[in-house]
Enzyme design. Structure first.
Site, PDB file in Angstrom:
ATOM      1  N   HIS A 170     -38.704   1.050  41.846  1.00 55.18           N
ATOM      2  CA  HIS A 170     -38.841  -0.099  42.757  1.00 55.18           C
ATOM      3  C   HIS A 170     -38.274   0.301  44.135  1.00 55.18           C
ATOM      4  O   HIS A 170     -37.235  -0.181  44.572  1.00 55.18           O
ATOM      5  CB  HIS A 170     -38.070  -1.292  42.185  1.00 55.18           C
ATOM      6  CG  HIS A 170     -38.473  -2.614  42.771  1.00 55.18           C
ATOM      7  ND1 HIS A 170     -39.484  -2.754  43.703  1.00 55.18           N
ATOM      8  CD2 HIS A 170     -38.006  -3.871  42.545  1.00 55.18           C
ATOM      9  CE1 HIS A 170     -39.619  -4.038  44.019  1.00 55.18           C
ATOM     10  NE2 HIS A 170     -38.724  -4.741  43.335  1.00 55.18           N
TER      11      HIS A 170
ATOM     12  N   CYS B 228     -31.351  -7.768  42.652  1.00 52.67           N
ATOM     13  CA  CYS B 228     -32.673  -7.818  43.299  1.00 52.67           C
ATOM     14  C   CYS B 228     -33.356  -9.166  43.144  1.00 52.67           C
ATOM     15  O   CYS B 228     -34.242  -9.495  43.928  1.00 52.67           O
ATOM     16  CB  CYS B 228     -33.556  -6.712  42.729  1.00 52.67           C
ATOM     17  SG  CYS B 228     -33.885  -6.893  40.962  1.00 52.67           S
TER      18      CYS B 228
ATOM     19  N   ARG C 204     -35.864  -7.612  52.374  1.00 53.35           N
ATOM     20  CA  ARG C 204     -37.137  -7.096  51.870  1.00 53.35           C
ATOM     21  C   ARG C 204     -38.181  -7.199  52.983  1.00 53.35           C
ATOM     22  O   ARG C 204     -38.974  -6.281  53.202  1.00 53.35           O
ATOM     23  CB  ARG C 204     -37.614  -7.912  50.644  1.00 53.35           C
ATOM     24  CG  ARG C 204     -36.762  -7.767  49.390  1.00 53.35           C
ATOM     25  CD  ARG C 204     -36.844  -6.389  48.790  1.00 53.35           C
ATOM     26  NE  ARG C 204     -38.197  -5.975  48.485  1.00 53.35           N
ATOM     27  CZ  ARG C 204     -38.844  -6.284  47.359  1.00 53.35           C
ATOM     28  NH1 ARG C 204     -38.241  -6.976  46.413  1.00 53.35           N
ATOM     29  NH2 ARG C 204     -40.078  -5.847  47.147  1.00 53.35           N
TER      30      ARG C 204
HETATM   31  N1  NVA Z   1     -36.285  -4.793  36.580  1.00 48.66           N
HETATM   32  C1  NVA Z   1     -37.028  -5.969  36.943  1.00 48.66           C
HETATM   33  C2  NVA Z   1     -37.119  -6.081  38.412  1.00 48.66           C
HETATM   34  C3  NVA Z   1     -37.840  -7.295  38.913  1.00 48.66           C
HETATM   35  C4  NVA Z   1     -37.897  -7.365  40.401  1.00 48.66           C
HETATM   36  C5  NVA Z   1     -38.380  -5.911  36.292  1.00 48.66           C
HETATM   37  O1  NVA Z   1     -38.984  -4.823  36.221  1.00 48.66           O
HETATM   38  O2  NVA Z   1     -38.877  -6.943  35.848  1.00 48.66           O
HETATM   39  N1   CP Z   2     -36.922  -8.368  43.630  1.00 51.00           N
HETATM   40  C1   CP Z   2     -38.255  -8.495  43.466  1.00 51.00           C
HETATM   41  O1   CP Z   2     -39.004  -7.534  43.509  1.00 51.00           O
HETATM   42  O2   CP Z   2     -38.656  -9.775  43.268  1.00 51.00           O
HETATM   43  P1   CP Z   2     -40.098 -10.240  42.814  1.00 51.00           P
HETATM   44  O3   CP Z   2     -40.300  -9.789  41.395  1.00 51.00           O
HETATM   45  O4   CP Z   2     -40.046 -11.740  42.917  1.00 51.00           O
HETATM   46  O5   CP Z   2     -41.120  -9.645  43.709  1.00 51.00           O
END
Ligand code: NVA
Ligand code: CP
Length: 318
Positions: A136, A272, A300
């Protein structure tokens, strides 16, 4: 006429950005944020069209990319994978080739990182990973910007990650090593970050002077931390493992005030989002004075605007 980009550079993880590029994105993002607050608009991406393909849900990533593009004078086309022929069996390769004929840049949020790589390989336009099972990068660009804002520096800080060694953690490892921050990770055995990422970060760390430690003890990881970071224990795609994960992570890996008290007095707390209150973090910490989660969410927008400017080759100065 489609405005062509100067060169194609993909950002699928922070492996794709040099330390200099990361620092210049943070610097530009900080300037854009300040200018936006002073009412200055920067319509540097007029005529540029960004596509977004989402296979998984999103609140922040989708809305911050869309808003960022509009603020920069560009346009956006957001697609759910169910809306396009991909859902009827068209290959990722042909989808990437076709979309490259219309768009200038593409953000993807796909389950599998290999699929993100495949799209990037066949697209002739820059591809940004907006979250895969492994990485990410956009989140960590915003997080580094937030740390810089709050602490006035990155190099030499002690960062502590407590929880799942997941996609966000993998890019935090890369970002910390590149920025010269020391990172201690506490996660249960079996939920450790990617070995490949750890090896790359160790190599980067030997250049930047940062240290990387992995433990299974949260009190060890949080001791002397300037920055404490966590994320959900149950990422998108992990729902079938919910019960097992809750047993493995709770209560040991929850960030609550008692654990936060072991960090430095001026430590900041980062997440996040979305957060599962009462699971990986308690509400008193998430809403407490150490928490900078809303700055992260706001950043972001600014850091992705800077990233879009870098990738679409748009020069500043307008
Ligand atoms: N680790 C989480 C981050 C979401 C922004 C996921 O992959 O769902
Ligand atoms: N932190 C983040 O990526 O949030 P979303 O899943 O809402 O995009």
């Amino acid at each position: 006429m489609k405005i062509s980009t100067l060169s194609k550079k993909d950002v699928l993880s922070l492996m794709d950005l040099t330390t200099e590029e990361i620092l210049s994105i943070i610097e530009l993002a900080t300037r854009l944020k300040q200018e936006a607050k002073n009412g200055k608009s920067n319509v540097l991406l007029k005529g540029i069209v960004l596509g977004l393909i989402f296979q998984k849900p999103s609140t922040r990533t989708r809305v911050s990319f869309e808003t960022g593009m509009y603020q920069l004078g560009g346009s956006v086309i957001s697609l759910n994978t169910n809306d396009i022929q991909l859902s009827r069996g068209e290959s990722l390769e042909d989808t990437a080739r076709s979309l490259s004929l219309y768009l200038n840049c593409l953000v993807t949020r796909l389950y599998q990182h290999e699929e993100t790589e495949l799209i990037a390989k066949y697209a002739s336009i820059p591809v940004i990973n907006g979250l895969s099972n492994l990485f990410h990068p956009c989140q960590i660009l915003a997080d580094l910007m937030t740390i810089q804002e709050r602490k006035g520096k990155l190099k030499g800080l002690n960062v502590s990650w407590i929880g799942d060694g997941n996609n966000v953690c993998n890019d935090l490892i890369l970002g910390s090593a590149k920025a010269g921050m020391n990172l201690t990770i506490a996660c249960p055995p079996g939920y450790r970050p990617s070995k490949e990422v750890l090896a790359i970060a160790n190599l980067e760390g030997s250049k930047s002077g940062s240290k990387l430690v992995v433990t299974d003890e949260p009190p060890v990881a949080i001791a002397n931390a300037d920055v404490v970071v966590t994320d959900t224990f149950i990422s998108i795609g992990n729902d079938e493992e919910r019960l097992i994960r809750e047993r493995v992570f709770l209560p040991k890996y929850q960030i609550n005030q008692q654990l936060m008290n072991l960090a430095r007095k001026d430590a900041i707390f980062m997440h996040c989002l979305p957060a599962k209150r009462g699971q990986e973090v308690t509400s008193d910490v998430l809403d407490g004075k150490a928490s900078v989660v809303w700055d992260e969410a706001e950043n972001r927008l600014h850091s992705q605007k800077a990233l879009l400017l870098l990738l679409t080759g748009a020069k500043r100065g307008a």
